[in-house]
Design a protein around this motif. Structure first.
Motif, mmCIF file in Angstrom:
data_model
loop_
_atom_site.group_PDB
_atom_site.id
_atom_site.type_symbol
_atom_site.label_atom_id
_atom_site.label_comp_id
_atom_site.label_asym_id
_atom_site.label_seq_id
_atom_site.Cartn_x
_atom_site.Cartn_y
_atom_site.Cartn_z
ATOM 1 N N LEU A 196 0.912 -1.527 0.022
ATOM 2 C CA LEU A 196 -0.062 0.131 0.069
ATOM 3 C C LEU A 196 1.267 1.179 -0.139
ATOM 4 C CD1 LEU A 196 -2.682 1.411 0.624
ATOM 5 C CD2 LEU A 196 -2.128 0.861 2.233
ATOM 6 N N ALA A 213 -0.852 0.978 8.299
ATOM 7 C CA ALA A 213 -1.626 2.082 8.086
ATOM 8 C C ALA A 213 -2.543 1.524 8.323
ATOM 9 C CB ALA A 213 -0.859 2.271 6.874
ATOM 10 N N GLU A 214 -3.570 2.085 8.902
ATOM 11 C CA GLU A 214 -5.391 1.858 8.645
ATOM 12 C C GLU A 214 -5.735 2.753 7.903
ATOM 13 O OE1 GLU A 214 -6.612 2.467 12.541
ATOM 14 O OE2 GLU A 214 -4.909 -0.284 13.279
ATOM 15 N N GLN A 215 -6.679 1.903 6.740
ATOM 16 C CA GLN A 215 -7.765 2.724 6.408
ATOM 17 C C GLN A 215 -9.173 2.186 5.733
ATOM 18 O OE1 GLN A 215 -6.153 3.272 2.123
ATOM 19 N NE2 GLN A 215 -6.858 1.187 1.694
ATOM 20 N N THR A 216 -10.096 2.744 5.776
ATOM 21 C CA THR A 216 -11.210 2.729 5.368
ATOM 22 C C THR A 216 -11.812 2.792 3.829
ATOM 23 O OG1 THR A 216 -12.542 4.492 5.876
ATOM 24 C CG2 THR A 216 -11.992 2.477 7.361
ATOM 25 N N ILE A 220 -11.409 7.051 0.256
ATOM 26 C CA ILE A 220 -10.519 6.227 1.183
ATOM 27 C C ILE A 220 -9.712 7.312 2.329
ATOM 28 C CG2 ILE A 220 -8.282 5.286 1.137
ATOM 29 C CD1 ILE A 220 -8.686 3.963 -1.517
ATOM 30 N N SER A 221 -9.815 6.622 3.423
ATOM 31 C CA SER A 221 -9.081 7.613 4.391
ATOM 32 C C SER A 221 -8.159 6.508 5.414
ATOM 33 C CB SER A 221 -10.691 8.062 5.245
ATOM 34 O OG SER A 221 -11.906 8.054 4.992
ATOM 35 N N ARG A 222 -7.265 7.388 5.387
ATOM 36 C CA ARG A 222 -6.149 6.415 5.816
ATOM 37 C C ARG A 222 -5.236 6.688 7.057
ATOM 38 N NH1 ARG A 222 -3.379 6.641 1.485
ATOM 39 N NH2 ARG A 222 -4.193 5.373 0.315
ATOM 40 N N THR A 223 -5.003 6.656 7.807
ATOM 41 C CA THR A 223 -4.554 7.070 8.497
ATOM 42 C C THR A 223 -2.498 6.057 9.112
ATOM 43 O OG1 THR A 223 -6.138 6.878 10.279
ATOM 44 C CG2 THR A 223 -3.866 7.195 11.768
ATOM 45 N N VAL A 224 -1.851 6.315 8.759
ATOM 46 C CA VAL A 224 -0.258 6.112 8.430
ATOM 47 C C VAL A 224 0.588 6.168 9.899
ATOM 48 C CG1 VAL A 224 1.914 6.097 7.452
ATOM 49 C CG2 VAL A 224 -0.775 6.668 6.578
ATOM 50 N N TYR A 244 -3.180 11.765 8.429
ATOM 51 C CA TYR A 244 -4.455 11.364 8.369
ATOM 52 C C TYR A 244 -4.592 11.982 6.978
ATOM 53 C CZ TYR A 244 -9.552 11.063 8.581
ATOM 54 O OH TYR A 244 -11.170 11.030 8.171
ATOM 55 N N TYR A 284 -9.356 0.010 -7.683
ATOM 56 C CA TYR A 284 -8.697 -0.099 -6.002
ATOM 57 C C TYR A 284 -8.658 -1.471 -6.223
ATOM 58 C CZ TYR A 284 -6.475 0.137 -1.969
ATOM 59 O OH TYR A 284 -5.869 0.459 -0.766
#
Length: 232
Positions: free
Chosen positions: A67, A159-162, A187-191, A201, A213
């Motif tokens: 990713l 990373a976490e993402q939705t 796409i919302s992602r927190t690294v 974020y 995707y």
């Protein structure tokens, strides 16, 4: 799109189109007008309808595997318009995601990415102030953000993402050159760094016709049940 008609070539007239497809002339006219609205043809009174598009811009493809590397590679082959760059007090949601202390500021940037001159993503990014101060605004136009973070000493861990869907609002629609209310991929992602501190974020809005995707799945069999599982 298949290349049967070359750039500049004439399409059949409204009457010819109506006869070919067994529809009314009004329907044929509407179909040709829609092609013109999509930028595929030009309609000129007395000169007919000509093809203007030489072919679709190939969509950017990103996969679940690798990713962060995909995001960096995308930054190297796309152009960036930096629309906003400022330090400000974050909203409650952003403060909670980044774990900021009360009164702390974050760096907020808004960028539009382009592929072959055409926009495909709208990115709003939040970074803790101490990390954001390690690079200048001008660098964001030429260097991927993850590269800037790592250059500043950050070691990215995970990373976490939705992924969901949304509609283009009045602010985003003209920037992505889509209609108001057009569907977008969100796409919302927190690294996080290797110490599990949130360091970025990002909320990305993508045109689905220019961003895909990809996930590769393998069939997993067991005595209890069979299911699909991400490959790798």
């Amino acid at each position: 799109m298949d290349g049967e008609l070359n750039d500049g070539e004439l399409l059949p007239s409204e009457e010819e189109t109506a006869r070919s497809y067994g529809v009314s002339r009004i329907t044929a006219k509407r179909a040709l007008n829609e092609l013109a609205e999509d930028g595929l043809v030009i309609r000129e009174r007395g000169r007919g309808t000509r093809v203007t598009r030489k072919g679709p811009v190939p969509p950017v493809r990103a996969s679940v595997e690798g990713l962060l590397e995909n995001m960096m590679a995308m930054g190297l082959k796309t152009d960036v318009d930096l629309l906003e760059f400022a330090y400000q007090r974050p909203s409650g949601e952003v403060r909670d995601i980044l774990g900021c202390e009360a009164g702390a500021e974050v760096q907020r940037t808004v960028r539009v990415r382009r592929l072959e001159g055409e926009p495909f993503s709208h990115l709003t990014t939040f970074v803790p102030e101490d990390i954001g101060r390690t690079y200048e605004s001008g660098e964001l136009a030429s260097t991927p953000l993850l590269t800037l973070l790592e250059r500043g000493g950050v070691v990215v861990g995970r990373a976490e993402q939705t992924i969901t869907a949304t509609l283009a609002d009045a602010a985003v629609a003209p920037l992505l050159e889509v209609d108001l209310g057009a569907p977008l991929l969100k796409i919302s992602r927190t690294v996080y760094d290797q110490k599990d501190r949130p360091i970025e974020y990002i909320v990305g809005l993508y045109r689905p016709d220019r961003y895909q995707y990809r996930m590769e799945l393998s069939r997993v069999y067991s005595d209890q049940a069979s299911a699909w599982s991400p490959s790798g």
